[in-house]
Design an enzyme around this catalytic site. Structure first.
Site, PDB file in Angstrom:
ATOM      1  N   HIS A  95     -13.069  -6.437 -94.752  1.00 12.58           N
ATOM      2  CA  HIS A  95     -14.459  -6.011 -94.548  1.00 12.58           C
ATOM      3  C   HIS A  95     -15.340  -6.506 -95.695  1.00 12.58           C
ATOM      4  O   HIS A  95     -16.399  -7.118 -95.463  1.00 12.58           O
ATOM      5  CB  HIS A  95     -14.524  -4.488 -94.456  1.00 12.58           C
ATOM      6  CG  HIS A  95     -15.908  -3.951 -94.284  1.00 12.58           C
ATOM      7  ND1 HIS A  95     -16.466  -3.688 -93.060  1.00 12.58           N
ATOM      8  CD2 HIS A  95     -16.879  -3.640 -95.210  1.00 12.58           C
ATOM      9  CE1 HIS A  95     -17.707  -3.249 -93.215  1.00 12.58           C
ATOM     10  NE2 HIS A  95     -17.975  -3.199 -94.509  1.00 12.58           N
ATOM     11  N   GLU A  96     -14.901  -6.232 -96.915  1.00 10.35           N
ATOM     12  CA  GLU A  96     -15.695  -6.651 -98.070  1.00 10.35           C
ATOM     13  C   GLU A  96     -15.706  -8.166 -98.206  1.00 10.35           C
ATOM     14  O   GLU A  96     -16.691  -8.746 -98.674  1.00 10.35           O
ATOM     15  CB  GLU A  96     -15.161  -5.994 -99.349  1.00 10.35           C
ATOM     16  CG  GLU A  96     -15.195  -4.466 -99.339  1.00 10.35           C
ATOM     17  CD  GLU A  96     -16.566  -3.893 -99.042  1.00 10.35           C
ATOM     18  OE1 GLU A  96     -17.572  -4.574 -99.306  1.00 10.35           O
ATOM     19  OE2 GLU A  96     -16.629  -2.758 -98.522  1.00 10.35           O
ATOM     20  N   HIS A 110     -18.682  -9.616 -96.334  1.00  9.90           N
ATOM     21  CA  HIS A 110     -19.920  -9.614 -97.127  1.00  9.90           C
ATOM     22  C   HIS A 110     -19.882 -10.718 -98.187  1.00  9.90           C
ATOM     23  O   HIS A 110     -20.851 -11.468 -98.378  1.00  9.90           O
ATOM     24  CB  HIS A 110     -20.098  -8.268 -97.829  1.00  9.90           C
ATOM     25  CG  HIS A 110     -20.251  -7.099 -96.912  1.00  9.90           C
ATOM     26  ND1 HIS A 110     -21.145  -7.077 -95.868  1.00  9.90           N
ATOM     27  CD2 HIS A 110     -19.633  -5.884 -96.898  1.00  9.90           C
ATOM     28  CE1 HIS A 110     -21.072  -5.907 -95.244  1.00  9.90           C
ATOM     29  NE2 HIS A 110     -20.155  -5.165 -95.851  1.00  9.90           N
TER      30      HIS A 110
END
Length: 467
Positions: free
Chosen positions: A21-22, A25
């Site tokens: 998920h990170e 980004h």
């Protein structure tokens, strides 16, 4: 031992899902030349960190999330020669893409994991069932279609389609029933044939779902509908035992064969399960065989209350299935690369739509909030899935990745969806949301997230307390 498995499974799941998920980004920010100061898996005090280039990679003490910290003038002073690399200096469209990337990676990852599961192969029981007995929804559907009931026939049937979608396992049957309930369908269409005739002479019936309640997820829906699965006869040999269960407390072990409970002789696993379910809380003599010798022990069965109020007994042991079951009743679905991609996509889309519908029902009070699960339940599920096998663990990972992606897209301040909501406002109005409005919104978001977290933890405690 169960606790250790839960901790291990939880660490692997959360570690992988938060990292990807990170990374979403992080990757898009790097694509737009935004400076990334920190990449953290976990919150709180750092237990490990290493710096590579201009980014510090951290492992936080609290493994319940993570974050990516960008260079940002709103947080700290930025040198003039680096202002063009600050997050707040990027166009609203770039900021939107950076924030959106996190949940989108989770959704894509779920798709890929489902595809991998398809390529590995799914070994499951075929949805073969006995002619239903009277006074069940399935028996009513049989009568309406002019098919015989169990009093007139001992025939077995092979379920092949539900609502015109191909079905190959009991798990898919359960999913199809849940999907129908989530979308407020009153009936489902079944297509099946005589097991002896294979795919010949398909029969079609409309099965009513009015006896089922979506708020009672632990209720045995398939048996309530009238399905009696037909399969290979399994001996009553114990497989994996649950730590702290009646079987574990009584000193039973994997490989023990149960031959008698009280006055009841046990012929096979089905007979064992039926007897245990019918005698909750009862203390009984259990006779078993171990290494060709016979033993007996007193065992007190656990009582489990289902969502519909029924109470059943529980032994706390799974069946020890042989390596090769009767292939007439079992099948392995395995896809090539391109078919697996399609399979993964279909699974992801179906579960995405079902999850969104469940969120909507929770929002409008049609489904109780007791279905929310917190970290304790996730750890419990993770440990059990890890012990069950690779396919179970990957399935849970894909489902949680999908849920994490959807959750982060919700328009709640402090979540990615809240940021995206502000950016859409900025795109439409040509100016960002006021600082005061944003500050109040974040406080509201914090209270909402804290409330949901407390509710989920409370549900976890209730589940553990009720077994």
């Amino acid at each position: 031992m169960t606790f250790i498995w839960s901790i291990l499974g939880f660490a692997i799941l959360i570690g992988v899902l938060v990292t990807i998920h990170e990374w979403g980004h992080y990757a898009v920010a790097r694509l737009f030349k935004v400076k990334v100061l920190q990449f953290s898996v976990g919150f709180g005090k750092s237990v490990y960190s290493i710096k590579r280039g201009e980014t510090e990679y951290r492992l936080g003490m609290i493994p319940l999330g993570g974050y990516v910290k960008f260079l940002d003038e709103r947080v700290e002073p930025v040198a003039d020669n680096e202002k063009h690399r600050a997050f707040n200096q990027q166009s609203v469209y770039k900021r939107f893409a950076i924030v959106l990337a996190g949940p989108m990676v989770n959704l894509v990852f779920a798709w890929l994991v489902f595809a991998v599961i398809g390529m590995i192969g799914i070994h499951s029981a075929k949805p073969i069932f006995q002619t239903p007995q009277a006074d069940t929804p399935l028996a009513h559907a049989f009568s309406q279609a002019g098919l015989p009931l169990s009093e007139q026939s001992n025939q077995t049937w092979w379920l092949q389609k539900i609502n015109n979608q191909s079905i190959s396992s009991w798990q898919q049957v359960q999913q199809s029933v849940l999907q129908a309930l989530v979308h407020d369908q009153k009936t489902i269409e079944l297509e099946f044939s005589s097991f002896e005739n294979g795919f010949d002479l398909l029969q079609s019936v409309e099965l009513p779902l009015n006896r089922l309640d979506i708020n009672q997820l632990s209720t045995p829906w398939l048996s309530m509908l009238g399905f009696v699965p037909e399969g290979p006869r399994l001996e009553a040999i114990l497989g994996q035992l649950t730590s702290g269960s009646p079987a574990d407390i009584a000193g039973l072990q994997t490989g023990d064969k149960v031959v008698r409970l009280g006055e009841k002789s046990i012929e096979d696993w089905r007979a064992l399960v039926e007897w245990v379910h019918q005698h909750p809380g009862q203390t009984v003599e259990l006779v078993y065989q171990r290494n060709a010798a016979s033993y007996s022990t007193q065992i007190t069965l656990e009582s489990i209350r289902l969502d519909n109020g029924d109470v059943i007994g529980r032994l706390g042991a799974a069946v020890l299935a042989p390596d090769k079951l009767d292939e007439r009743y079992m099948m392995t679905e395995r896809y090539n690369l391109f078919s697996a991609i399609g399979y993964g996509w279909d699974q992801t889309v179906r579960l995405f739509n079902m999850t969104i519908a469940m969120f909507k029902k929770m929002l409008f009070g049609e489904v109780g909030l007791q279905h929310l699960s917190g970290p304790i339940s996730i750890a419990d599920f993770s440990g059990k899935a890890l012990q069950t096998g690779l396919i179970s663990f990957l399935s849970l990972m894909a489902l949680l990745s999908l849920s994490l992606g959807i959750l982060n897209l919700l328009p709640i301040p402090m979540l990615d969806g809240g940021h995206l909501m502000f950016y859409v406002y900025e795109m439409l109005r040509g100016k960002p949301v006021g600082e005061r409005v944003e500050e109040v919104a974040y406080r509201i978001g914090l209270v909402m997230i804290a409330g949901l977290t407390i509710l989920a933890l409370s549900n976890d405690v209730i589940r553990i307390t009720n077994g």
